[in-house]
Scaffold this motif. Sequence first.
Motif, PDB file in Angstrom:
ATOM      1  N   ASP A 154       0.839  -1.193   0.000  1.00 26.75           N
ATOM      2  CA  ASP A 154       0.000   0.000   0.000  1.00 26.75           C
ATOM      3  C   ASP A 154       0.877   1.248   0.000  1.00 26.75           C
ATOM      4  N   SER A 155       1.877   1.276   0.853  1.00 27.28           N
ATOM      5  CA  SER A 155       2.754   2.435   0.988  1.00 27.28           C
ATOM      6  C   SER A 155       3.563   2.688  -0.287  1.00 27.28           C
ATOM      7  N   VAL A 156       4.065   1.628  -0.900  1.00 25.70           N
ATOM      8  CA  VAL A 156       4.843   1.772  -2.138  1.00 25.70           C
ATOM      9  C   VAL A 156       3.954   2.317  -3.255  1.00 25.70           C
ATOM     10  N   LEU A 157       2.757   1.729  -3.422  1.00 19.69           N
ATOM     11  CA  LEU A 157       1.856   2.202  -4.472  1.00 19.69           C
ATOM     12  C   LEU A 157       1.403   3.636  -4.198  1.00 19.69           C
ATOM     13  N   TYR A 158       1.124   3.949  -2.927  1.00 21.52           N
ATOM     14  CA  TYR A 158       0.725   5.307  -2.562  1.00 21.52           C
ATOM     15  C   TYR A 158       1.801   6.304  -2.981  1.00 21.52           C
ATOM     16  N   ALA A 159       3.066   6.003  -2.677  1.00 19.85           N
ATOM     17  CA  ALA A 159       4.161   6.916  -3.013  1.00 19.85           C
ATOM     18  C   ALA A 159       4.265   7.126  -4.528  1.00 19.85           C
ATOM     19  N   VAL A 160       4.072   6.066  -5.300  1.00 24.06           N
ATOM     20  CA  VAL A 160       4.149   6.175  -6.764  1.00 24.06           C
ATOM     21  C   VAL A 160       2.981   7.008  -7.292  1.00 24.06           C
ATOM     22  N   LEU A 161       1.766   6.686  -6.858  1.00 22.78           N
ATOM     23  CA  LEU A 161       0.579   7.389  -7.365  1.00 22.78           C
ATOM     24  C   LEU A 161       0.472   8.816  -6.835  1.00 22.78           C
ATOM     25  N   ARG A 162       1.053   9.083  -5.686  1.00 21.76           N
ATOM     26  CA  ARG A 162       0.959  10.400  -5.052  1.00 21.76           C
ATOM     27  C   ARG A 162       1.601  11.472  -5.918  1.00 21.76           C
ATOM     28  N   ARG A 163       2.547  11.078  -6.739  1.00 24.53           N
ATOM     29  CA  ARG A 163       3.222  12.058  -7.611  1.00 24.53           C
ATOM     30  C   ARG A 163       2.246  12.738  -8.556  1.00 24.53           C
ATOM     31  N   SER A 164       1.181  12.031  -8.935  1.00 25.90           N
ATOM     32  CA  SER A 164       0.223  12.615  -9.881  1.00 25.90           C
ATOM     33  C   SER A 164      -1.054  13.102  -9.216  1.00 25.90           C
ATOM     34  N   SER A 165      -1.508  12.417  -8.161  1.00 19.33           N
ATOM     35  CA  SER A 165      -2.774  12.819  -7.546  1.00 19.33           C
ATOM     36  C   SER A 165      -2.930  12.176  -6.164  1.00 19.33           C
ATOM     37  N   ARG A 166      -3.236  12.984  -5.184  1.00 24.81           N
ATOM     38  CA  ARG A 166      -3.457  12.455  -3.834  1.00 24.81           C
ATOM     39  C   ARG A 166      -4.681  11.548  -3.807  1.00 24.81           C
ATOM     40  N   LEU A 167      -5.744  11.944  -4.467  1.00 23.64           N
ATOM     41  CA  LEU A 167      -6.963  11.142  -4.488  1.00 23.64           C
ATOM     42  C   LEU A 167      -6.726   9.795  -5.178  1.00 23.64           C
ATOM     43  N   ARG A 168      -6.047   9.815  -6.306  1.00 19.88           N
ATOM     44  CA  ARG A 168      -5.720   8.569  -7.009  1.00 19.88           C
ATOM     45  C   ARG A 168      -4.831   7.685  -6.128  1.00 19.88           C
ATOM     46  N   ALA A 169      -3.917   8.284  -5.396  1.00 25.02           N
ATOM     47  CA  ALA A 169      -3.029   7.526  -4.514  1.00 25.02           C
ATOM     48  C   ALA A 169      -3.818   6.843  -3.402  1.00 25.02           C
ATOM     49  N   VAL A 170      -4.754   7.564  -2.798  1.00 24.70           N
ATOM     50  CA  VAL A 170      -5.564   6.976  -1.722  1.00 24.70           C
ATOM     51  C   VAL A 170      -6.412   5.829  -2.275  1.00 24.70           C
ATOM     52  N   LEU A 171      -7.105   6.065  -3.383  1.00 25.57           N
ATOM     53  CA  LEU A 171      -7.964   5.017  -3.955  1.00 25.57           C
ATOM     54  C   LEU A 171      -7.163   3.787  -4.398  1.00 25.57           C
ATOM     55  N   GLY A 172      -6.114   4.011  -5.173  1.00 26.14           N
ATOM     56  CA  GLY A 172      -5.331   2.892  -5.692  1.00 26.14           C
ATOM     57  C   GLY A 172      -4.651   2.082  -4.605  1.00 26.14           C
ATOM     58  N   SER A 173      -4.023   2.778  -3.661  1.00 24.82           N
ATOM     59  CA  SER A 173      -3.313   2.053  -2.602  1.00 24.82           C
ATOM     60  C   SER A 173      -4.298   1.346  -1.674  1.00 24.82           C
ATOM     61  N   ASN A 174      -5.440   1.966  -1.404  1.00 23.83           N
ATOM     62  CA  ASN A 174      -6.446   1.308  -0.569  1.00 23.83           C
ATOM     63  C   ASN A 174      -6.960   0.034  -1.219  1.00 23.83           C
ATOM     64  N   LEU A 175      -7.248   0.097  -2.509  1.00 22.92           N
ATOM     65  CA  LEU A 175      -7.777  -1.088  -3.195  1.00 22.92           C
ATOM     66  C   LEU A 175      -6.766  -2.225  -3.186  1.00 22.92           C
ATOM     67  N   LEU A 176      -5.511  -1.922  -3.472  1.00 23.51           N
ATOM     68  CA  LEU A 176      -4.483  -2.955  -3.410  1.00 23.51           C
ATOM     69  C   LEU A 176      -4.345  -3.484  -1.980  1.00 23.51           C
ATOM     70  N   GLY A 177      -4.235  -2.580  -1.018  1.00 26.13           N
ATOM     71  CA  GLY A 177      -4.053  -2.974   0.376  1.00 26.13           C
ATOM     72  C   GLY A 177      -5.193  -3.804   0.925  1.00 26.13           C
ATOM     73  N   LEU A 178      -6.436  -3.424   0.599  1.00 24.27           N
ATOM     74  CA  LEU A 178      -7.569  -4.156   1.167  1.00 24.27           C
ATOM     75  C   LEU A 178      -7.693  -5.560   0.601  1.00 24.27           C
ATOM     76  N   VAL A 179      -7.349  -5.746  -0.671  1.00 32.12           N
ATOM     77  CA  VAL A 179      -7.399  -7.091  -1.252  1.00 32.12           C
ATOM     78  C   VAL A 179      -6.296  -7.961  -0.658  1.00 32.12           C
ATOM     79  N   VAL A 180      -5.078  -7.454  -0.633  1.00 31.31           N
ATOM     80  CA  VAL A 180      -3.951  -8.231  -0.098  1.00 31.31           C
ATOM     81  C   VAL A 180      -4.182  -8.550   1.375  1.00 31.31           C
ATOM     82  N   ASP A 181      -4.598  -7.555   2.149  1.00 32.26           N
ATOM     83  CA  ASP A 181      -4.850  -7.774   3.574  1.00 32.26           C
ATOM     84  C   ASP A 181      -5.932  -8.832   3.793  1.00 32.26           C
ATOM     85  N   SER A 182      -6.999  -8.759   3.026  1.00 33.02           N
ATOM     86  CA  SER A 182      -8.105  -9.715   3.178  1.00 33.02           C
ATOM     87  C   SER A 182      -7.682 -11.131   2.829  1.00 33.02           C
TER      88      SER A 182
END
Length: 191
Positions: A118-146
């Motif tokens: 989640d943190s790695v994807l957030y850092a990558v996506l954050r460069r272009s958009s905070r909202l995209r970073a939150v959505l993308g990293s959350n979706l990856l994190g919630l699937v992997v965590d589950s």
Amino acid sequence: MTAPIARVVLQGADRADTRSARVVTVVGFVAAAYVITVVTANWASTHWPALVLGSLVIPAGTLWAGVAFTVRDLLHEALGTAGVAGAVVVGAGLSWLLASPHIAVSSVAAFAVSETLDSVLYAVLRRSSRLRAVLGSNLLGLVVDSVLFVPLAFGSFAAVPGQVAGKTAATVLTVALLRIAWRHQGRAVPR
């Protein structure tokens, strides 16, 4: 220095001190919110029965765990990766005390992997958009965590779809609240 100039300089210092105090307060609040969401998710998973909605089995701590992903992103903004790692350790320790050790260990294992990704994807996506970073990293994190947490904690994959659905609902809700908060501050959604 003349008295009026000294007064202006001191007033500027007071404003800077006030701003610093506000930042420290907000960062402390976000760190506490993260730890509380993690501990509450584990406590609820230990002490409350799962919710069954049709064919979905949703572990009791699912929504809290879903909120933790968005709060983690806010904490990442405020304290970086090291701050998030520290908060994960505190959350794990408190979970060990307040939830069952089995749930706490399952949570730590799942969070260690999902939060890292989640943190790695957030850092990558954050460069272009905070909202995209939150959505993308959350979706990856919630699937992997589950996929990791559910079988470790409950011995079966049966609740994975419910856990993913619940965490997705929590992500949608928290992202909507962030957008409202950002707009309330009088600006468009930060990029």
